[in-house]
Design a protein around this motif. Structure first.
Motif, PDB file in Angstrom:
ATOM      1  N   ARG A  91      17.715 -31.023 -17.969  1.00 44.96           N
ATOM      2  CA  ARG A  91      17.322 -32.374 -17.578  1.00 44.96           C
ATOM      3  C   ARG A  91      17.953 -32.681 -16.230  1.00 44.96           C
ATOM      4  NH1 ARG A  91      17.695 -36.398 -22.223  1.00 44.96           N
ATOM      5  NH2 ARG A  91      19.952 -36.362 -21.865  1.00 44.96           N
ATOM      6  N   TRP A 145      22.991 -33.659 -21.013  1.00 46.57           N
ATOM      7  CA  TRP A 145      22.057 -32.816 -21.740  1.00 46.57           C
ATOM      8  C   TRP A 145      22.769 -31.553 -22.182  1.00 46.57           C
ATOM      9  CZ3 TRP A 145      17.940 -32.836 -24.497  1.00 46.57           C
ATOM     10  CH2 TRP A 145      17.175 -31.686 -24.695  1.00 46.57           C
ATOM     11  N   SER A 204      19.934 -35.704 -26.843  1.00 42.60           N
ATOM     12  CA  SER A 204      21.030 -35.071 -26.109  1.00 42.60           C
ATOM     13  C   SER A 204      20.929 -33.557 -26.111  1.00 42.60           C
ATOM     14  CB  SER A 204      22.375 -35.486 -26.704  1.00 42.60           C
ATOM     15  OG  SER A 204      22.562 -34.901 -27.992  1.00 42.60           O
ATOM     16  N   GLY A 205      19.947 -33.009 -26.864  1.00 42.63           N
ATOM     17  CA  GLY A 205      19.771 -31.566 -26.936  1.00 42.63           C
ATOM     18  C   GLY A 205      20.307 -30.926 -28.187  1.00 42.63           C
TER      19      GLY A 205
END
Length: 486
Positions: free
Chosen positions: A76, A87, A121-122
Motif C-alpha cells: 500500500r 500495511w 491492515s493485511g
C-alpha cells in the motif's frame, strides 16, 4: 499530415511551470523497488491497483523489495508513492497476486491456487485448519483447481472466476470438471451455479450492472450455445443470446473498453483480415456483438514479429477518447511506443505521446510494455506493466499521468506576466502579444522541444505590441522562451 503544437513558456529567462496532459505526475514517486521475485532485479510486474478513498493505493502483482518490513506482491502506497508502514501483509504467494478486491472491512487477494482474506491492515482473517495454513478459498475438501481469470466480486462477498482442471466436489463423489465457477460468500463452491464454457475463462469484464463479458482464447461454446471466444452473460451466469460476435476472426482479442453507449473496443492479436502475425488490430463491436463498420479497423505493429504481443488494457478519457496500452511500436502508421491516446473513433491523437513513451526493455530480451491502465482520482491515469523508462526518464513500473483537466491555460496564466500567447494549441502560426504599454521593448522568442533542442528563434522588434511567427515543422508540446532586457 495535420499538426498541432501546444505551448508552455518562459519569460525573462524565468521558467513558468505548466502541467500538460498525459505527462508524468512528478508528485507521485514510488519508493518501492518492484524487483522480480526470482531474478532479483527491478523487473517486477505491476498487475493493477485499487485506489482507496483517501488516495492511498493498493498495488499488487509479482514483485518484491529488499526492505524486510515492506511486503511482497501487495504494497500500500501513500498518495505520493511512499510505502505505507501500517500495511503488514505477510502472506507468501509464491508467484504473485493477480486477484484483489477491497470491501468495506477487508481485502481479498489471490493467485492461481486460490483466494485469501485479510483485514485492512493485511492480517490474515479466519485463521485455522482448512485446505492449508493460508486458509485458501475455495474451501471444499478435496478441491483441486487452478484459477485462470481475475475474479468478479459481488457485494455480498461471492465471486465468479475462471478455472482450469478443476475436479469437483471431491474424489469420493462423481467428478465434474469446472471451467467457470461461482464461490459463495463463505468461500465454498456454489453447486447451484452450473454453466459450462468449453474452455477456461481468462477474463471477466463488467458490461453493465446486470451483464458481464467473458473472454477466452479458444472458447467455442457456452452452455451449448456457439460463441467465438467472447460472450455476454447475465450475472446469474445465463447467456445473453442477443450478443453474437462475427465468426470471420481467428482470434477476436480481449475486450479493452466498454463505452458509455455500450459499444466495446476490442484489442486483437491477429486476424484473417490482416493475415500478418506481426500486426495487431483494434476494432469496435456494436451492442449486439457485430462489428461497428463506422470504426475503422486500426492496425498497430509489435516491436518484434516473433514476439507474442498485443494490446493490454485501456480506458476512456474525459474527452470521450481512448487511452490504450500494450506491446507495440507503431499505431495507425504513427510511431507510438506501447501507449497511445486516440479520439472517440480510435484515430491517433497526434498531440500526445510523441516522445519515447514506454521505451525500456527488461532482462529477458523481450520488449517492455503496458499491461494495465486504470483511471485514478482527479483525472489521473495509472499506467502499469513491465517497464523502467518513460520518455527517457527512469521510472518504476507504475506511473501516474495527468489527464486533460490538468492543462493550464497559458493565455490566462501569463496575464500576470503581461503576455498573451494564442491560439494554443496552434498549427501554422502563433501570436505573442504584450498586454500593456510597458511591454513594448525588443525581445527574442525561442521555441524548444521537450528535450531542450532549439526549434526556432525570432527577434521581436521594439514598439510592436503583437508579433506573429510561423511555426516550424513539428508536432507536440513546445516550450517557448521570451527574453527581453537581458
Amino acid at each position: 499530415m495535420s499538426r498541432l503544437i501546444f505551448f508552455s513558456g518562459f519569460l525573462a529567462s524565468c521558467a513558468i511551470g505548466f502541467s500538460q496532459p498525459f505527462t508524468l505526475d512528478t508528485t507521485f514517486q514510488p519508493d518501492y523497488a518492484f524487483k522480480h521475485t526470482r531474478l532479483n532485479n527491478e523487473l517486477g510486474e505491476v498487475a493493477n491497483i485499487i485506489e482507496e478513498e483517501n488516495g492511498k493505493l493498493m498495488v499488487y502483482g509479482a514483485f518484491k523489495d529488499d526492505r524486510s518490513w515492506i511486503p511482497d506482491h501487495a504494497v500500500r502506497l501513500n498518495p505520493d508513492g511512499s510505502a505505507d508502514p501500517t500495511w503488514k501483509f505477510s502472506i507468501p504467494f509464491e508467484n504473485g497476486i493477480f486477484i484483489a478486491h477491497k470491501f468495506a472491512n477487508r481485502y481479498v487477494f489471490g493467485d492461481r491456487g486460490g483466494v485469501i482474506e485479510t483485514d485492512l491492515s493485511g492480517k490474515l482473517l479466519h485463521p485455522g485448519p482448512m485446505l492449508d495454513p493460508l486458509n485458501v478459498i475455495p474451501r471444499d475438501s478435496g478441491f483441486n483447481c487452478n484459477l485462470t481469470s481475475p475474479a468478479y466480486f459481488f457485494e455480498d462477498g461471492s465471486f465468479l472466476v475462471g478455472a482450469s482442471g478443476c475436479k469437483f466436489p471431491n474424489s469420493t463423489n462423481p467428478v465434474r470438471f469446472l471451467e467457470f465457477m461461482k464461490v459463495d460468500s463463505a468461500g465454498y463452491v456454489d453447486t447451484s451455479f452450473v454453466h459450462t464454457p468449453d474452455f477456461s475463462i481468462m477474463d471477466i469484464v463488467e458490461y453493465d450492472s446486470t451483464r458481464l463479458l467473458l473472454y477466452s482464447w479458444w472458447m467455442e461454446t457456452y452452455d451449448g450455445v456457439k460463441v467465438n471466444n467472447i460472450c455476454r452473460i447475465f450475472t446469474d451466469g445465463s447467456i445473453d443470446t442477443t450478443f453474437q460476435v462475427d465468426s470471420q476472426f481467428i482470434r477476436t482479442g480481449r475486450p479493452l473498453v466498454v463505452q458509455e453507449d455500450g459499444k466495446i473496443i476490442m484489442g486483437a492479436f491477429w486476424m484473417t483480415l490482416t493475415n500478418r502475425s506481426d500486426t495487431l488490430a483494434l476494432l469496435r463491436l456494436n451492442q449486439n456483438g457485430r462489428i461497428d463498420t463506422t470504426f475503422e479497423m486500426i492496425p498497430a505493429k509489435m516491436y518484434q514479429p516473433d514476439f507474442y504481443g498485443g494490446f493490454g488494457y485501456g480506458c476512456t478519457t474525459t474527452d470521450g477518447g481512448l487511452l490504450l496500452g500494450g506491446f507495440f511500436d507503431e499505431y495507425q502508421g504513427v510511431p507510438r511506443h506501447n501507449i497511445v491516446k486516440t479520439d472517440v473513433n480510435g484515430n491517433v491523437d497526434l498531440r500526445y505521446f510523441n516522445g519515447a513513451g514506454i521505451d525500456s526493455t527488461f532482462g529477458t530480451g523481450y520488449p517492455a510494455g503496458v499491461g494495465r491502465i486504470t483511471p485514478g482520482q482527479n483525472d489521473t491515469y495509472y499506467v502499469m506493466g513491465n517497464f523502467l523508462m518513460f520518455d527517457g526518464q527512469p521510472v518504476k513500473p507504475i506511473i501516474r499521468l495527468l489527464g486533460l483537466s490538468h492543462t493550464v491555460g497559458v493565455e490566462e496564466e501569463l496575464k500576470l506576466m503581461q503576455l498573451k500567447v494564442f491560439p494554443n494549441p496552434a498549427s501554422d502560426e502563433v501570436t505573442f502579444a504584450w498586454q500593456d504599454l510597458s511591454g513594448f521593448d525588443a525581445a527574442v522568442i525561442r521555441l524548444f522541444d521537450l528535450q531542450g533542442r532549439l526549434l526556432a528563434e525570432q527577434n521581436w522588434p521594439a514598439g510592436v505590441q503583437e508579433y506573429t511567427i510561423q511555426l516550424p515543422e513539428y508536432s507536440g508540446t513546445v516550450l517557448y522562451e521570451v527574453e527581453r532586457g537581458g
